[in-house]
Scaffold this motif. Structure first.
Motif, PDB file in Angstrom:
ATOM      1  N   VAL A 156       0.753  -1.153  -0.110  1.00 14.24           N
ATOM      2  CA  VAL A 156       0.071   0.048   0.047  1.00 14.24           C
ATOM      3  C   VAL A 156       0.767   1.212   0.033  1.00 14.24           C
ATOM      4  O   VAL A 156       0.568   2.276  -0.710  1.00 14.24           O
ATOM      5  CB  VAL A 156      -1.007  -0.112   1.316  1.00 14.24           C
ATOM      6  N   ARG A 157       1.901   1.233   0.757  1.00 18.76           N
ATOM      7  CA  ARG A 157       2.939   2.441   1.007  1.00 18.76           C
ATOM      8  C   ARG A 157       3.506   2.637  -0.741  1.00 18.76           C
ATOM      9  O   ARG A 157       3.610   3.807  -0.730  1.00 18.76           O
ATOM     10  CB  ARG A 157       4.138   1.992   1.741  1.00 18.76           C
ATOM     11  N   ALA A 158       3.600   1.711  -1.286  1.00 20.95           N
ATOM     12  CA  ALA A 158       4.335   1.837  -2.630  1.00 20.95           C
ATOM     13  C   ALA A 158       3.075   2.174  -3.783  1.00 20.95           C
ATOM     14  O   ALA A 158       3.469   2.628  -5.063  1.00 20.95           O
ATOM     15  CB  ALA A 158       4.810   0.368  -3.265  1.00 20.95           C
ATOM     16  N   LEU A 159       1.974   2.185  -3.457  1.00 18.04           N
ATOM     17  CA  LEU A 159       0.911   2.468  -4.529  1.00 18.04           C
ATOM     18  C   LEU A 159       0.973   4.000  -4.863  1.00 18.04           C
ATOM     19  O   LEU A 159       1.275   4.867  -3.907  1.00 18.04           O
ATOM     20  CB  LEU A 159      -0.277   2.372  -4.007  1.00 18.04           C
ATOM     21  N   GLU A 160       0.617   4.684  -5.968  1.00 15.23           N
ATOM     22  CA  GLU A 160       0.421   5.685  -6.445  1.00 15.23           C
ATOM     23  C   GLU A 160      -0.807   6.155  -6.479  1.00 15.23           C
ATOM     24  O   GLU A 160      -1.430   5.611  -7.652  1.00 15.23           O
ATOM     25  CB  GLU A 160       1.396   6.003  -7.835  1.00 15.23           C
ATOM     26  N   LEU A 161      -1.615   6.692  -5.631  1.00 14.07           N
ATOM     27  CA  LEU A 161      -2.862   6.860  -5.785  1.00 14.07           C
ATOM     28  C   LEU A 161      -3.227   8.431  -6.426  1.00 14.07           C
ATOM     29  O   LEU A 161      -2.234   9.424  -6.285  1.00 14.07           O
ATOM     30  CB  LEU A 161      -3.443   6.994  -4.232  1.00 14.07           C
ATOM     31  N   PRO A 162      -4.376   8.666  -7.061  1.00 12.94           N
ATOM     32  CA  PRO A 162      -4.628   9.778  -7.652  1.00 12.94           C
ATOM     33  C   PRO A 162      -4.876  11.115  -6.664  1.00 12.94           C
ATOM     34  O   PRO A 162      -5.305  10.844  -5.536  1.00 12.94           O
ATOM     35  CB  PRO A 162      -5.722   9.370  -8.715  1.00 12.94           C
ATOM     36  N   PRO A 163      -4.902  12.253  -6.893  1.00  9.59           N
ATOM     37  CA  PRO A 163      -5.073  13.201  -6.094  1.00  9.59           C
ATOM     38  C   PRO A 163      -6.602  13.239  -5.630  1.00  9.59           C
ATOM     39  O   PRO A 163      -7.459  12.589  -6.522  1.00  9.59           O
ATOM     40  CB  PRO A 163      -4.683  14.425  -6.628  1.00  9.59           C
ATOM     41  N   GLY A 164      -6.900  13.761  -4.548  1.00  9.84           N
ATOM     42  CA  GLY A 164      -8.406  13.710  -4.086  1.00  9.84           C
ATOM     43  C   GLY A 164      -8.807  12.852  -2.983  1.00  9.84           C
ATOM     44  O   GLY A 164      -7.681  12.426  -1.985  1.00  9.84           O
ATOM     45  N   ARG A 165      -9.958  12.829  -2.696  1.00 11.70           N
ATOM     46  CA  ARG A 165     -10.376  12.051  -1.623  1.00 11.70           C
ATOM     47  C   ARG A 165     -10.426  10.521  -1.898  1.00 11.70           C
ATOM     48  O   ARG A 165     -11.000  10.030  -2.724  1.00 11.70           O
ATOM     49  CB  ARG A 165     -11.801  12.524  -1.308  1.00 11.70           C
ATOM     50  N   VAL A 166      -9.727   9.926  -0.886  1.00  9.03           N
ATOM     51  CA  VAL A 166      -9.643   8.321  -0.854  1.00  9.03           C
ATOM     52  C   VAL A 166     -10.889   7.785  -0.033  1.00  9.03           C
ATOM     53  O   VAL A 166     -11.004   8.282   1.011  1.00  9.03           O
ATOM     54  CB  VAL A 166      -8.203   7.828  -0.515  1.00  9.03           C
ATOM     55  N   HIS A 167     -11.509   6.781  -0.661  1.00  7.91           N
ATOM     56  CA  HIS A 167     -12.191   6.120   0.315  1.00  7.91           C
ATOM     57  C   HIS A 167     -11.831   4.580   0.457  1.00  7.91           C
ATOM     58  O   HIS A 167     -11.549   4.080  -0.654  1.00  7.91           O
ATOM     59  CB  HIS A 167     -13.725   6.082  -0.376  1.00  7.91           C
ATOM     60  N   ALA A 168     -11.470   4.374   1.616  1.00 10.71           N
ATOM     61  CA  ALA A 168     -10.792   3.149   1.847  1.00 10.71           C
ATOM     62  C   ALA A 168     -11.439   2.060   2.766  1.00 10.71           C
ATOM     63  O   ALA A 168     -12.276   2.311   3.645  1.00 10.71           O
ATOM     64  CB  ALA A 168      -9.431   3.543   2.599  1.00 10.71           C
ATOM     65  N   PHE A 169     -11.155   0.734   2.264  1.00 10.32           N
ATOM     66  CA  PHE A 169     -11.708  -0.235   3.252  1.00 10.32           C
ATOM     67  C   PHE A 169     -10.609  -1.213   3.393  1.00 10.32           C
ATOM     68  O   PHE A 169      -9.770  -1.750   2.427  1.00 10.32           O
ATOM     69  CB  PHE A 169     -12.802  -1.042   2.125  1.00 10.32           C
ATOM     70  N   VAL A 170     -10.496  -1.344   4.791  1.00 11.67           N
ATOM     71  CA  VAL A 170      -9.155  -2.318   5.007  1.00 11.67           C
ATOM     72  C   VAL A 170      -9.488  -3.365   6.056  1.00 11.67           C
ATOM     73  O   VAL A 170      -9.773  -2.983   7.121  1.00 11.67           O
ATOM     74  CB  VAL A 170      -7.999  -1.265   5.556  1.00 11.67           C
ATOM     75  N   HIS A 171      -9.792  -4.492   5.492  1.00 11.71           N
ATOM     76  CA  HIS A 171     -10.030  -5.515   6.750  1.00 11.71           C
ATOM     77  C   HIS A 171      -9.255  -6.888   6.286  1.00 11.71           C
ATOM     78  O   HIS A 171      -8.661  -7.106   5.357  1.00 11.71           O
ATOM     79  CB  HIS A 171     -11.622  -5.915   6.494  1.00 11.71           C
ATOM     80  N   GLY A 172      -9.229  -7.485   7.662  1.00 13.66           N
ATOM     81  CA  GLY A 172      -8.293  -8.741   7.443  1.00 13.66           C
ATOM     82  C   GLY A 172      -7.493  -9.025   8.672  1.00 13.66           C
ATOM     83  O   GLY A 172      -8.141  -8.896   9.909  1.00 13.66           O
ATOM     84  N   GLU A 173      -6.388  -9.693   8.466  1.00 15.15           N
ATOM     85  CA  GLU A 173      -5.649  -9.701   9.802  1.00 15.15           C
ATOM     86  C   GLU A 173      -5.569  -8.642  10.574  1.00 15.15           C
ATOM     87  O   GLU A 173      -5.137  -7.657  10.251  1.00 15.15           O
ATOM     88  CB  GLU A 173      -4.524 -10.556   9.429  1.00 15.15           C
ATOM     89  N   ALA A 174      -5.712  -8.706  12.075  1.00 18.42           N
ATOM     90  CA  ALA A 174      -5.594  -7.524  12.888  1.00 18.42           C
ATOM     91  C   ALA A 174      -4.467  -6.781  12.802  1.00 18.42           C
ATOM     92  O   ALA A 174      -4.554  -5.425  12.479  1.00 18.42           O
ATOM     93  CB  ALA A 174      -5.873  -7.779  14.168  1.00 18.42           C
ATOM     94  N   GLY A 175      -3.209  -7.249  12.799  1.00 16.17           N
ATOM     95  CA  GLY A 175      -1.891  -6.195  12.698  1.00 16.17           C
ATOM     96  C   GLY A 175      -1.705  -5.840  11.610  1.00 16.17           C
ATOM     97  O   GLY A 175      -1.135  -4.683  11.391  1.00 16.17           O
ATOM     98  N   ASP A 176      -2.211  -6.495  10.315  1.00 16.73           N
ATOM     99  CA  ASP A 176      -1.914  -5.882   9.209  1.00 16.73           C
ATOM    100  C   ASP A 176      -2.833  -4.653   8.962  1.00 16.73           C
ATOM    101  O   ASP A 176      -2.437  -3.746   8.529  1.00 16.73           O
ATOM    102  CB  ASP A 176      -2.148  -7.032   7.932  1.00 16.73           C
TER     103      ASP A 176
END
Length: 272
Positions: free
Chosen positions: A203-223
Motif C-alpha cells: 500500500v505504501r508503494a501505491l501511487e494514488l490519484p489526488p483527491g479524496r480516498v475512500h478506503a476499506f481495510v479489513h483482514g488480519e488485525a496486525g495488518d
C-alpha cells in the motif's frame, strides 16, 4: 431465519462458496451496504438439539459448551428473484489464513452438503463505496475477499479503484471485476515466509490519484492496524472515509480473538 444449502463450490484451495435457499429465507431483506453481513448460529459437536432452533430457549436450556456458536460472515450475493443467499468461507486457520485452527464456521463449510441447514440473523453492515470519492482503495486478505468482491461491483463506472490482497499463492487468486478502473495487486505470502508487513509495504508503494480516498481495510488485525496508521498518518486520509476492522489475529484462535477484539478496536480507534 435459516437457509437450506443448495450448492457448495470450491472457488480456490482455501475458499468455498455456499449458496442457500428455501422458505426459511422468506423474510430476508438485503442491507444497503456492500459489506453486508449475517450472523450465523452453529451447533457445536454433541449439541442436544437440531438446527434451526429457538436461540433464546436453547441458550437457557443447555450447558454453555452446547450453546450455538455465533459467527459473522459477509453476504457475497443476494438474488432477489431466486431468493438465494451466497456466502464464501475461508477454510483454514483461526478464522483466517495460514493458521492451524479452522474455526467452527470454516469446519461447517468444509463439510457442508446440499440439504444442510444454516441458521442466521441479519443482515447488517456499515460500508459501501462512496460515489463521490475521487479514488477507492480496498486492502485485505482471503477473509476480506468476499466483501471486496461485493464492494467492487458498487464502484461507479470509470472511478479509480486499487485493490491489494494477500493470499497464500497464485491458486488462491480470484477473478475480480468492477465498473470502476480496476488495478489489482496480489501478494503471495508463501513467497515471503514469516513476513508480516507485505500489505502495508504494498500500500505504501501505491501511487494514488489526488483527491479524496475512500478506503476499506479489513483482514488480519496486525495488518489492518499497520495499513490504517499509514493511511491516516502518512497519506492524510480522513478517518471518516476509512473503514478498518480486524477479522482475525495471527497466533490466536477464533475464540481468543473474539474475546479481545472489542478492546483492540477501541485501542486502534484511539491511535489517530
Amino acid at each position: 431465519m435459516h437457509g437450506i444449502v443448495r450448492t457448495v463450490d470450491r472457488l480456490t484451495p482455501h475458499l468455498t462458496r455456499v449458496v442457500l435457499g428455501g422458505e426459511g429465507l422468506a423474510d430476508f431483506e438485503p442491507s444497503p451496504f456492500s459489506d453486508s453481513y449475517v450472523n450465523l448460529a452453529l451447533a457445536p459437536p454433541g449439541a442436544p438439539y437440531d438446527m434451526p432452533c429457538d436461540l433464546d430457549e436453547v441458550r437457557l436450556a443447555v450447558a454453555p459448551e452446547h450453546r450455538p456458536v455465533r459467527r459473522r460472515y459477509t453476504v457475497r450475493a443476494w438474488d432477489p428473484v431466486a431468493r438465494t443467499l451466497t456466502i464464501d468461507f475461508v477454510l483454514h486457520g483461526h478464522g483466517g489464513p495460514g493458521e492451524g485452527d479452522p474455526g467452527v464456521a470454516a469446519a461447517w463449510a468444509a463439510a457442508a452438503a446440499p440439504g444442510d441447514v444454516l441458521q442466521l440473523t441479519g443482515p447488517g453492515g456499515s460500508y459501501a463505496p462512496d460515489p463521490e470519492a475521487d479514488c477507492h482503495l480496498m486492502v485485505g486478505d482471503e477473509s476480506a475477499l468476499p466483501a471486496v468482491a461485493a464492494s467492487l461491483e458498487r464502484v461507479p463506472a470509470g472511478a479509480p479503484v486499487h485493490v491489494v490482497v494477500e493470499v497464500d499463492g497464485p491458486d488462491d487468486e480470484l477473478e475480480l471485476t468492477s465498473p470502476g478502473r480496476l488495478a489489482v495487486t496480489w501478494l503471495h505470502r508463501n513467497d515471503h515466509p514469516g513476513a508480516v508487513d507485505l500489505l502495508v509495504a504494498a500500500v505504501r508503494a501505491l501511487e494514488l490519484p489526488p483527491g479524496r480516498v475512500h478506503a476499506f481495510v479489513h483482514g488480519e488485525a496486525g495488518d489492518v492496524r499497520a495499513v490504517r496508521r499509514h493511511l491516516l498518518l502518512e497519506r492524510g486520509v480522513d478517518r471518516s472515509t476509512l473503514s478498518a476492522s480486524g477479522y482475525w489475529r495471527r497466533s490466536m484462535t477464533d475464540e481468543a480473538w473474539r474475546a479481545v477484539k472489542r478492546e483492540w478496536q477501541a485501542a486502534v480507534a484511539a491511535e489517530a
